[in-house]
Write a protein that holds these residues in place. Structure first.
Motif: not given
Ligand code: F6R
Length: 613
Positions: A349-350, A354, A492
């Motif tokens: 997760s970035q 999430t 997107e």
């Molecule tokens: C696509 C994008 C989303 C995230 C997803 C998970 O460009 O950014 O698909 O990859 O919402 O988000 P994280 O990584 O924050 O859990």
């Protein structure tokens, strides 16, 4: 990525520092602080959270008097966001005060050394190590400039430092390597900053400091030194940008800026973890005994992070010979997964916030699996809940569509693959070295992908394709997983309907949708499967498709015989190839979105962090 501002002049420093920091908020931060020097000594105010809290704590700067000071917005790397970890940091004897942007990779070794010298620490940061190391050398040398030089000689990693010393109350020293720093010339006042917007209100005359440069300055003058310690003169540049453009570093959109930041983000993520030709993951505690007992790896994530997991299946299975199952977090949490202490669950997760991913992580913990999170935001809920964390040092990602976070997540999977493959003995020394060598070379190769010439080519392709309403991405093996991300990007940000298919699946249904001028993006970079993918390309061409073929430079001649437009990337180790392949696909979506007049950084209906189910 942190922000730095420094000021010396006739005006009160605190309001100027607060104003400067507010212009650096776009870089992302989770705490802020300022230090002002006066006859009373150093006054420091720091707060966790937004700059507004620092404004309140200082009555908009009015509670701090003094005409020299430094300020900082911190984006946590070493140690969670907290008052103690916020900058500015004082050295142990309180004589040196500094702010830092960057990562000091060898801070643990230096800290041990300084502890043995009797220095004390009150934060978990790498920055406090720099403050105490400078104090140590200052005591040894008795000369601040020499002490700064000796300190920076010892620092591995990246840094921009703004330094105050109580013994020199009218001057400031700044020095940089691999982190941005500018010097601004004013009238009877001078500035330093991480970026132009912080000081644009006060001056347009700036010098971009080079790596190794050092400057010592007062309100009325500045002396510059190069990396060899020689005094040099600098000619200021005149900034003509307006504020809004400057905040994005001159890029029209955050997304394009972040695409361009990928070589640095990869370097920051990879290089601290490669020491003497080995991958060293100090961050995690997976012992060889534990790794030998793993029977299955799950990779759990959402969206693009899940697509990194889809690549992870190929990468980890090949290198570690353990079955890997990528699974969407929203599915995993309700699927009654069969987990136990022989399952490793990798969470990607970035944001680290999430909702589905966090819930899946908690479920895996409850079911007794070991959890390892790959996260960008330090101190986020996911980073706290997992047993182990490996941070991606991508810096804050502001554009809603991920680019540099995706790339750094992938680079962490490569590090993990090498680490586990080595521990299990499933990678030969030759394979290990070849893969590691290629990994270290990736940032430089990415720079080639981002060449002006390549960008112009992709922009021209986007003009040609901007009116297509249905696009198919096809590829085999690793390329099929890259297609998933390429297709998502186009949906997107450009609002173009697109589908990604494993190329071999086409004839099992989707080929019925191919008609005259349907755009097909064929990714064909897996050498052993190139011919097979070309056969699929011929099938869609026979039904009228317009084909863009992405391959490596060594297949340039072959692909030109089959597709309508080729798009080439450099060749790397086959398992690492997706890192280079994804970048032209990010750019293609970006330019198509631009050509279609879309709001690239804030696409409709989407949020950067999905904190609801
Ligand atoms: C696509 C994008 C989303 C995230 C997803 C998970 O460009 O950014 O698909 O990859 O919402 O988000 P994280 O990584 O924050 O859990």
């Amino acid at each position: 990525m942190c922000g730095i501002v420094g000021y010396i002049g006739a005006q009160q420093a605190a309001p100027i520092l607060l104003d400067g920091l507010s212009k650096l908020e776009y870089r992302g931060y989770d705490s802020a602080g300022i230090c002002v020097y006066s006859a009373k000594g150093f006054q420091i105010e720091k707060t966790k959270g937004r700059l507004a809290a620092l404004r309140t704590a200082t009555a908009d700067g009015a509670s701090m008097t003094g005409t020299i000071g430094i300020g900082h917005t911190r984006w946590a790397t070493h140690g969670a966001p907290s008052h103690e970890n916020s900058h500015p940091h004082l050295s142990a004897n309180g004589k040196i005060c500094l702010v830092h942007n960057g990562i000091i990779e060898n801070y643990l070794i230096l800290k041990e050394f300084l502890l043995a010298q009797g220095k004390t620490f009150c934060s978990e940061t790498d920055t406090e190590v720099a403050a105490n190391l400078l104090e140590y050398y200052y005591e040894l040398e008795g000369d601040l400039l020499r002490a700064v030089r000796r300190t920076t000689e010892k620092l591995c990693g990246s840094y921009a430092l703004g330094i105050l010393c109580a013994d020199r109350p009218d001057s400031m020293i700044a020095v940089k390597k691999d982190s941005p720093l500018i010097f601004g010339f004013g009238e009877g006042e001078n500035f330093i900053a991480s970026d132009v917007p912080a000081i644009l209100r006060y001056t347009r005359k700036v010098v971009y400091l080079n790596d190794g440069d050092m400057v010592e300055f007062t309100a009325n003058g500045a002396t510059f030194y190069n990396a060899l310690g020689e005094q040099v003169s600098k000619t200021p540049e005149h900034i003509t940008w307006e504020m809004s453009a400057a905040e994005k570093g001159g890029f029209p959109h955050f997304m394009l800026k972040e695409i361009h930041e990928q070589p640095k983000a990869l370097r920051d993520t990879i290089s601290p973890r490669v020491k003497n030709g080995r991958v060293v993951l100090d961050d995690i505690k997976l012992t060889p005994e534990y790794l030998r007992g793993i029977r299955r790896i799950y990779i759990v994530a959402c969206g693009s992070a899940y697509y990194v997991g889809c690549l992870g299946k190929y990468i980890l299975e090949k290198t570690c010979r353990i079955p890997v199952e990528p699974i969407l977090a929203s599915e995993f949490r309700y699927s009654e997964p069969v987990l136990g202490d022989d399952s490793l669950v990798i969470i990607i997760s970035q944001s680290g916030e999430t909702a589905d991913t966090l819930a899946a992580l908690r479920e895996a913990n409850t079911l007794g699996a070991r959890t390892l999170a790959i996260v960008n935001v330090v101190g986020s809920a996911i980073s706290k809940a997992a047993h182990d964390v490996i941070y991606t040092w991508a810096g804050p990602e502001i554009a809603v569509a991920t680019t540099k976070a995706y790339s750094t997540q992938l680079s962490v999977l490569y590090l993990l693959a090498l680490y586990i493959g080595d521990a299990l003995g499933t990678l030969s020394a030759e394979e290990y070295n070849a893969m590691l060598h290629a990994l270290v070379a990736l940032p430089e190769q990415l720079t080639q992908v981002l060449s002006e010439e390549n960008l112009a080519h992709i922009e021209a392709l986007a003009q040609e394709y901007k009116s297509h309403h249905d696009v198919f991405f096809i590829g085999r093996n690793l390329d099929s997983a890259t297609c998933l991300e390429g297709s998502l990007k186009l949906k997107e940000i450009a609002y173009v309907h697109s589908e990604a298919y494993a190329a071999g699946e086409l004839k099992h249904g989707p080929i019925s949708l191919i008609e005259d001028d349907t755009l097909v993006v064929a990714v064909a970079t897996v050498p052993a499967l190139f011919e097979k993918t070309m056969s699929n390309v011929k099938e869609v061409k026979a039904r009228g498709a317009n084909v863009l073929g992405l391959t490596t430079v060594d297949f340039a001649d072959e692909i030109a015989k089959t597709v309508d437009r080729p798009l080439l990337v450099p060749r790397t180790h086959p398992l690492l190839q997706p890192s280079l392949n994804v970048v032209p696909l990010q750019l293609l979506s970006y330019y198509v979105a631009l050509a279609r007049g879309c709001d690239v950084d804030k696409p409709r209906n989407l949020a950067k962090s999905v904190t609801v189910e």
